[in-house]
Design an enzyme around this catalytic site. Structure first.
Site, PDB file in Angstrom:
ATOM      1  N   ASP A  13       6.232   2.979  -5.186  1.00 34.27           N
ATOM      2  CA  ASP A  13       5.927   2.296  -3.943  1.00 34.27           C
ATOM      3  C   ASP A  13       5.425   0.871  -4.178  1.00 34.27           C
ATOM      4  O   ASP A  13       5.510   0.025  -3.286  1.00 34.27           O
ATOM      5  CB  ASP A  13       4.899   3.079  -3.136  1.00 34.27           C
ATOM      6  N   HIS A  59       5.764   4.176   1.337  1.00 34.38           N
ATOM      7  CA  HIS A  59       6.480   5.447   1.301  1.00 34.38           C
ATOM      8  C   HIS A  59       7.226   5.711   2.605  1.00 34.38           C
ATOM      9  O   HIS A  59       8.314   6.304   2.594  1.00 34.38           O
ATOM     10  CB  HIS A  59       5.513   6.593   0.982  1.00 34.38           C
ATOM     11  N   LYS A  89       0.833  -1.191   0.000  1.00 30.20           N
ATOM     12  CA  LYS A  89       0.000   0.000   0.000  1.00 30.20           C
ATOM     13  C   LYS A  89       0.875   1.252   0.000  1.00 30.20           C
ATOM     14  O   LYS A  89       2.063   1.211   0.349  1.00 30.20           O
ATOM     15  CB  LYS A  89      -0.917   0.012   1.224  1.00 30.20           C
ATOM     16  N   THR A  90       0.279   2.393  -0.316  1.00 29.08           N
ATOM     17  CA  THR A  90       1.026   3.626  -0.542  1.00 29.08           C
ATOM     18  C   THR A  90       1.706   4.152   0.717  1.00 29.08           C
ATOM     19  O   THR A  90       2.917   4.389   0.732  1.00 29.08           O
ATOM     20  CB  THR A  90       0.084   4.693  -1.121  1.00 29.08           C
ATOM     21  N   PHE A  91       0.965   4.387   1.779  1.00 26.12           N
ATOM     22  CA  PHE A  91       1.569   5.001   2.955  1.00 26.12           C
ATOM     23  C   PHE A  91       2.584   4.087   3.633  1.00 26.12           C
ATOM     24  O   PHE A  91       3.680   4.535   3.985  1.00 26.12           O
ATOM     25  CB  PHE A  91       0.486   5.462   3.926  1.00 26.12           C
TER      26      PHE A  91
END
Length: 426
Positions: free
Chosen positions: A258, A87, A82-84
């Site tokens: 990501d 990152h 996932k993105t968060f």
């Protein structure tokens, strides 16, 4: 013989003119002013949702040229994809299970009424791991963030709920994320920082593009929406590199994503209401994976229904039994039960009424569709080198090396993947 006034003036002016001519000749023949010797910048660029195979479509000449003239690899994201979470891994060097950003949406027993969302900037959620820009600021190295998940958070600060933050460290320059700020404006901001006088010019910069990911969700990885987004992002990277050259600004570009993107559709759906009594659970997240909290007194029943039962296209575990290869399951923010579908399948509460297609991520980090982009190009890197695939926990150690920071004592990644191209780092 008496000279005329005109003649006298002419004779008087001749030495002055000769002197001026000599001065002009001296200035003209002097060497040009020495161009400013600019310190090298490190620019971390994230192109959210960019699968490395996108380079093969012939739509990204700038990125392909940077890859051919630098170092490239297919990078493995951390779990969940996932993105968060990823990152934060990229700038801390820790997997999500260790840095605390375990999902795009989370719950915490310490804040039971305030779930974490992608708009959350309360340091409470972020303070378990220090990002590279905070390490840089603490070392007197100026940083700037043109977006990055967590870059608007005063790291180390304290706040209650949505109240004011009492302290904390931010990049010297940063902007709160907004999709209304175009890719052109984002690149312009980085270039404006690069044009500053040396004493307020950042040495470490982040730049974030979200448009490829958005297009992948909307149309799927093979859509014309993605192709258009690839062309657009490539043109903006082209402008960034061209303007840096005009400025004479040396820069190491570390270009990453990501995660990749998998095609999804309404034909590949796992409807929870068809396999599970909804009275047994509270759904925390769903989609490319699902997480569950049992309702009061129903822990054993939920485990039996999900974990102890075979499900087509989906496997479920109690958090403590999530396979070790995922490096996930010890953090308190991870719900008690985790279900992972086959790549490209979607977990929903119920079966959709309308047909749809699209794309998603969050699946198995080892699935080929989830692979992430890595390109490094600049004075610190050789040309035409391809590295073996590595996990994205290595990016933060690489950034620390480029910026001039010591390696972190607490880390899941190391510089080892880059030693073949960074012999000075040995």
């Amino acid at each position: 013989m008496k000279r005329s006034l005109t003649t006298a003036l002419a004779l008087a002016i001749l030495p002055l003119a000769a002197g001026c001519a000599q001065q002009v000749e001296t200035i003209a023949s002097a060497p040009a002013a020495v161009a400013e010797q600019r310190e090298r910048m490190t620019i971390l660029v994230s192109i959210d949702g960019f699968h490395p195979d996108y380079l093969d479509r012939g739509l990204t000449p700038t990125l392909s040229t940077l890859a051919a003239g630098g170092v490239t690899a297919s990078m493995r994201p951390s779990f969940p994809t996932k993105t968060f979470p990823n990152h934060w891994t990229l700038v801390t060097g820790l997997v999500p299970d260790h840095h605390g950003i375990t999902a795009n949406r989370m719950e915490d027993q310490g804040r039971p009424e305030e779930p974490f969302t992608m708009a959350t900037v309360d340091p409470y959620w972020w303070n378990e791991a220090k990002p590279v820009w905070v390490e840089a600021e603490e070392a007197g190295i100026r940083s700037a963030a043109m977006f990055w998940p967590g870059s608007a958070v005063p790291w180390g600060g304290t706040a209650q709920g949505w109240g004011p933050v009492s302290d904390g460290v931010l990049p010297s320059d940063w902007q709160q994320f907004s999709m209304q700020i175009s890719n052109t404006q984002r690149v312009n901001a980085v270039l404006d920082w690069a044009r500053r006088p040396a004493d307020i010019r950042p040495e470490f910069v982040t730049l974030y593009f979200d448009t490829v990911d958005t297009a992948g969700h909307d149309g799927g990885p093979d859509s014309e929406e993605v192709n258009a987004a690839l062309r657009d992002v490539d043109s903006h990277v082209a402008r960034l590199t061209a303007e840096l050259r005009k400025l004479g600004q040396p820069a190491d570009l570390v270009i990453v994503s990501d995660h990749g993107m998998a095609a999804t559709s309404s034909e590949r759906v796992i409807a929870l209401d068809e396999v599970l009594d909804e009275s047994l659970y509270r759904l925390v997240e769903a989609g490319a994976y699902a997480t569950f909290e049992p309702t009061e007194g129903n822990e054993k029943a939920l485990v039996k229904a999900l974990v102890d039962t075979d499900h087509a296209n989906m496997e479920c575990w109690e958090k403590s039994a999530i396979p070790a290869k995922y490096q996930y399951g010890t953090h308190g923010r991870i719900p008690p039960i985790f279900c992972l579908p086959d790549t490209g399948w979607t977990i929903t509460r119920s079966r959709p009424n309308n047909a749809w297609t699209g794309g998603n991520h969050g699946f198995d980090m080892y699935a080929p569709e989830m692979a992430a982009l890595f390109i490094a190009n600049g004075p610190s890197f050789p040309a035409g080198r391809e590295l073996a695939s590595f996990q994205n926990t290595g990016i933060a150690p690489l950034l620390r090396h480029l910026v001039g920071l010591p390696q972190a004592d607490r880390a899941d990644g190391t510089l080892e993947p880059f030693l073949p191209v960074l012999p000075q780092a040995k």
